[in-house]
Scaffold this active site. Structure first.
Site, PDB file in Angstrom:
ATOM      1  CG  HIS A  12      -0.277   0.140   2.526  1.00 36.92           C
ATOM      2  ND1 HIS A  12       0.269   1.318   2.981  1.00 36.92           N
ATOM      3  CD2 HIS A  12      -0.056  -0.775   3.493  1.00 36.92           C
ATOM      4  CE1 HIS A  12       0.800   1.138   4.174  1.00 36.92           C
ATOM      5  NE2 HIS A  12       0.622  -0.133   4.512  1.00 36.92           N
ATOM      6  CD  GLU A  86       2.272  -5.567   7.887  1.00 42.15           C
ATOM      7  OE1 GLU A  86       2.461  -6.775   7.648  1.00 42.15           O
ATOM      8  OE2 GLU A  86       2.995  -4.659   7.414  1.00 42.15           O
TER       9      GLU A  86
END
Length: 198
Positions: A12, A86
């Site tokens: 990202h 994550e």
């Protein structure tokens, strides 16, 4: 696996915490304006790398920063999966490595536990599930995975049949792209940390 098809791993774009080195897992931060700009440019880079053939599969982390990156990169996400979220840093969420080292000298996510969070082995198990899905889809076209820094580095290590902690050896900047493929049946890291155009 088709030699011409590949797995594209996109981290990202920049957030306020990624810029300052704060560990960010479940905290759902937006992209910074620079992060949005780099996500758009990552889409241009991706198009240059793989052409205009539709991908066979696009998976994304459920975090807004990953989904927004995919959107700005011009991708249509087929499925959102927690397996691309994550690494769960537990009690270290929001802290920087220097802050953690004030209490745990020499700490790294690769070598020490995250109290209340995930182990490297648990992250590796999630990465393996994602890669199993990617391999199944590859005969039909490219696979694109939009996620996060540490998780993406574990994906790369897992693709190469290395333990999750080998992810320490692979750098991936915000909005950077890694390309995973094979050579005559052997897993290969074709490109690492391809920066966004511009």
């Amino acid at each position: 696996m088709s030699a011409e098809h590949a797995v594209y791993v996109i981290r990202h774009g920049q957030t306020e915490w990624s810029e300052t080195g704060r560990h960010t897992s479940g905290t759902d931060l937006p992209l910074t304006p620079e992060g949005e700009q780099r996500a758009r440019r990552a889409g241009q880079t991706l198009a240059r790398l793989r052409g205009d053939a539709p991908p066979a599969l696009v998976l994304s982390s459920p975090r807004a920063r990953a989904l927004r990156t995919a959107e700005l990169a011009g991708l249509t996400v087929d499925e959102v999966t927690d397996d691309l979220a994550e690494w769960d840093y537990g009690d270290y969420e929001g802290l920087t490595t220097p802050q953690i080292r004030e209490h745990v000298p020499g700490w790294t996510v690769w070598t020490h536990p995250c109290p209340g969070g995930e182990t490297a082995e648990q992250v590796g198990a999630r990465a393996a599930k994602v890669l199993d899905r990617a391999r199944a889809a590859l005969p039909s076209g490219d696979v694109i995975l939009t996620g996060h820094g540490h998780l993406s580095r574990v994906l790369i290590a897992s693709w190469l049949n290395q333990p999750p902690t080998s992810g320490v050896h692979f750098g991936l900047d915000p909005a950077g792209i890694a390309i995973l493929g094979d050579e005559r049946g052997e897993p290969q890291l074709r490109r690492l940390n391809v920066p966004p155009i511009g």
